[in-house]
Design an enzyme around this catalytic site. Structure first.
Site, PDB file in Angstrom:
ATOM      1  N   THR A  49       0.862  -1.189   0.000  1.00 47.98           N
ATOM      2  CA  THR A  49       0.000   0.000   0.000  1.00 47.98           C
ATOM      3  C   THR A  49       0.897   1.237   0.000  1.00 47.98           C
ATOM      4  O   THR A  49       2.118   1.124   0.009  1.00 47.98           O
ATOM      5  CB  THR A  49      -0.923   0.034   1.234  1.00 47.98           C
ATOM      6  OG1 THR A  49      -0.151   0.413   2.390  1.00 47.98           O
ATOM      7  CG2 THR A  49      -1.575  -1.315   1.486  1.00 47.98           C
ATOM      8  N   CYS A  50       0.276   2.423   0.053  1.00 49.43           N
ATOM      9  CA  CYS A  50       1.088   3.646   0.020  1.00 49.43           C
ATOM     10  C   CYS A  50       1.915   3.804   1.285  1.00 49.43           C
ATOM     11  O   CYS A  50       2.918   4.511   1.281  1.00 49.43           O
ATOM     12  CB  CYS A  50       0.201   4.870  -0.194  1.00 49.43           C
ATOM     13  SG  CYS A  50      -0.992   5.180   1.117  1.00 49.43           S
ATOM     14  N   ASN A  51       1.523   3.141   2.372  1.00 53.33           N
ATOM     15  CA  ASN A  51       2.242   3.313   3.627  1.00 53.33           C
ATOM     16  C   ASN A  51       2.995   2.086   4.105  1.00 53.33           C
ATOM     17  O   ASN A  51       3.616   2.124   5.169  1.00 53.33           O
ATOM     18  CB  ASN A  51       1.279   3.773   4.724  1.00 53.33           C
ATOM     19  CG  ASN A  51       1.036   5.268   4.654  1.00 53.33           C
ATOM     20  OD1 ASN A  51       1.954   6.039   4.400  1.00 53.33           O
ATOM     21  ND2 ASN A  51      -0.194   5.681   4.834  1.00 53.33           N
ATOM     22  N   ARG A  52       2.941   0.992   3.346  1.00 52.07           N
ATOM     23  CA  ARG A  52       3.634  -0.212   3.809  1.00 52.07           C
ATOM     24  C   ARG A  52       3.879  -1.195   2.661  1.00 52.07           C
ATOM     25  O   ARG A  52       3.118  -1.235   1.673  1.00 52.07           O
ATOM     26  CB  ARG A  52       2.839  -0.902   4.921  1.00 52.07           C
ATOM     27  CG  ARG A  52       1.530  -1.537   4.482  1.00 52.07           C
ATOM     28  CD  ARG A  52       0.740  -2.103   5.663  1.00 52.07           C
ATOM     29  NE  ARG A  52       0.276  -1.026   6.530  1.00 52.07           N
ATOM     30  CZ  ARG A  52       0.713  -0.830   7.777  1.00 52.07           C
ATOM     31  NH1 ARG A  52       1.612  -1.629   8.301  1.00 52.07           N
ATOM     32  NH2 ARG A  52       0.244   0.169   8.511  1.00 52.07           N
ATOM     33  N   GLY A 115     -10.282   2.967   7.552  1.00 54.63           N
ATOM     34  CA  GLY A 115     -10.947   1.746   7.114  1.00 54.63           C
ATOM     35  C   GLY A 115     -10.469   1.162   5.804  1.00 54.63           C
ATOM     36  O   GLY A 115     -10.729  -0.002   5.509  1.00 54.63           O
ATOM     37  N   GLY A 191      -9.375   7.210  -9.044  1.00 53.89           N
ATOM     38  CA  GLY A 191      -9.648   6.006  -8.251  1.00 53.89           C
ATOM     39  C   GLY A 191     -10.345   6.324  -6.940  1.00 53.89           C
ATOM     40  O   GLY A 191     -10.902   7.417  -6.751  1.00 53.89           O
ATOM     41  N   MET A 193      -9.127   6.850  -3.908  1.00 48.50           N
ATOM     42  CA  MET A 193      -8.540   7.960  -3.162  1.00 48.50           C
ATOM     43  C   MET A 193      -8.993   9.302  -3.728  1.00 48.50           C
ATOM     44  O   MET A 193      -9.257  10.253  -2.987  1.00 48.50           O
ATOM     45  CB  MET A 193      -7.007   7.872  -3.196  1.00 48.50           C
ATOM     46  CG  MET A 193      -6.439   6.616  -2.587  1.00 48.50           C
ATOM     47  SD  MET A 193      -6.336   6.701  -0.789  1.00 48.50           S
ATOM     48  CE  MET A 193      -4.703   7.366  -0.597  1.00 48.50           C
ATOM     49  N   SER A 194      -9.107   9.384  -5.053  1.00 43.70           N
ATOM     50  CA  SER A 194      -9.560  10.626  -5.691  1.00 43.70           C
ATOM     51  C   SER A 194     -11.020  10.899  -5.357  1.00 43.70           C
ATOM     52  O   SER A 194     -11.416  12.054  -5.140  1.00 43.70           O
ATOM     53  CB  SER A 194      -9.365  10.542  -7.202  1.00 43.70           C
ATOM     54  OG  SER A 194      -7.986  10.444  -7.516  1.00 43.70           O
TER      55      SER A 194
END
Length: 428
Positions: A49-52, A115, A191, A193-194
């Site tokens: 993911t963007c953080n891991r 979430g 997507g 997030m957008s």
């Protein structure tokens, strides 16, 4: 067999390191196949993911399996292992199990309680099954973690009002300018997030929003979800026409290389007009060299930490409630996991006793004569099977239920000795 996780996250590595290790979905299958080809890796699941980036494995020899995964991360990212090692975390056995539970519940996220990570864990499970990296142990672990994540969201209030990466980016923008209504906004990407960006921007008062995407159809579908808002849609080819007319730009695409850099912006921007860039993608969509332009102010996901910290304290108590639920799910998984150790002993015992039953039944039927045997064979067969099942029932139940590891292993050893069982090792 043992479970381990090797990875890095927003807690251990900055975005410039995380983006080098990020594995796009199109490359997951090849990565899974490569990892499964290693001699000490039995099962694999990749959570990116963007953080891991976390790689979960099942290995007979844990240390060697972890070493193979660490080397893979170095080779795949082209980052020398000695440079990568300070950013990696390695968790084994029960620690790895609890970690995945916490990740699925949003307790290890940059945004506590967010979430979206639960759906990403579900997706990892699905992809792992499709590419045949996930076997018996990881399948059960991911199912248990998904259950844990759902329980935390439904049985605690940690998700109530919890910000996402997208909403944190919008909050940061509002902190910088106060009144979003006065600013023209562009979003690159269409997507999930957008969509969240649009939702939060509108809720904070933004009125002029342009959606830029490679596929204008997807951008139009996104715009239709906000029919009461005045959203304009543009193709990626129009990006450098829209950006110079914008005051702030949010980027959220799956591109693996920057789509904006100093050279591109310098050629199109008015030097007297300021521009704010909010990049919530990993790998980054915006090159760090844009900060060399005086009129440009750029932020990435690591800059969101200050915003997130304001929202974290109020949810710490809720997180403690969630931890209690996770303990229950970890215990449920471990009871199942420990029971696997008894499988070989139970199977061998049943096989041996069943072999004795069949031999003795055959002798008895031959003595009774063919006429009697043919007439009553089913009844006698059912009788002997019933006796065997009743004799084996209690030992099997007690063996599976035994939670003390040493006591269970001693009981298995006793059974193996008493019945002279030959055991094929399956789990360690």
């Amino acid at each position: 067999m043992n479970i381990a996780v090797v990875g890095l996250s927003h807690k251990t590595a900055p975005v410039e390191v995380r983006e080098k290790l990020s594995i796009p979905e199109a490359q997951i299958e090849g990565a899974v196949q490569q990892l499964c080809s290693y001699p000490h890796v039995e099962e694999v699941a990749i959570l990116s993911t963007c953080n891991r980036l976390e790689i979960y494995i099942v290995a007979a020899e844990t240390e060697k399996g972890v070493r193979e995964v660490s080397q893979f991360l170095s080779d795949n990212s082209l980052v020398p292992l000695h440079q990568l090692r300070p950013h990696l975390f390695i968790l084994l056995h029960q620690d790895a199990v609890m970690h995945l539970m916490r990740v699925a519940a949003g307790l290890d996220s940059l945004v506590l309680g967010e979430g979206q990570i639960l759906s990403q864990v579900k997706h990892t499970h699905k992809i792992g099954q499709q590419h045949k990296g996930i076997g018996r142990l990881l399948n059960r672990l991911f199912k248990q973690a998904i259950t844990a994540g759902k329980r935390v969201r439904t049985e605690t209030s940690i998700g109530t009002g919890a910000v996402s990466i997208s909403s944190a980016a919008v909050e940061l923008a509002q902190m910088e300018v106060q009144n979003l209504a006065a600013y023209r906004v562009a979003i690159i990407g269409a997507g999930k997030m957008s969509r969240l960006l649009v939702q939060h921007l509108l809720s904070k008062g933004a009125e002029s929003i342009a959606i830029i995407n490679r596929s204008t159809r997807r951008a139009e579908e996104l715009a239709k979800q906000f029919e009461n808002a005045q959203l304009t849609v543009h193709s990626l080819s129009e990006m450098m026409e829209v950006i110079p007319e914008s005051d702030m730009v949010f980027t959220s695409t799956s591109a693996t290389e920057p789509i904006l850099d100093r050279a591109k912006l310098e050629d199109h921007l008015d030097p007297n007009r300021s521009l704010m860039l909010f990049d919530i993608s990993v790998p980054r969509n915006v090159d760090a060299d844009v900060n060399e332009l005086e009129q440009v102010q750029a932020f990435n996901v690591d800059d969101l930490k200050a915003v997130v910290a304001q929202n974290t304290e109020s949810r710490r108590q809720m997180a403690m409630e969630a931890e209690n639920l996770l303990e229950q799910e970890v215990e449920a998984f471990e009871i199942w996991w420990r029971s696997l150790e008894t499988v070989s002993t139970i199977s061998s015992l049943r096989e041996k006793v069943e072999g004795i039953r069949e031999q003795e039944l055959e002798k008895a039927l031959s003595r009774l004569g063919s006429e009697f045997a043919d007439k009553h064979q089913e009844i006698i067969e059912a009788l002997t099977r019933g006796i065997v099942n009743k004799i084996l029932h209690d030992p099997m139940v007690q063996l599976r239920a035994q939670q003390d590891i040493e006591a269970r292993r001693q009981a298995m050893q006793t059974l193996q000795t008493l019945f002279n069982l030959e055991i094929e090792e399956q789990f360690g």
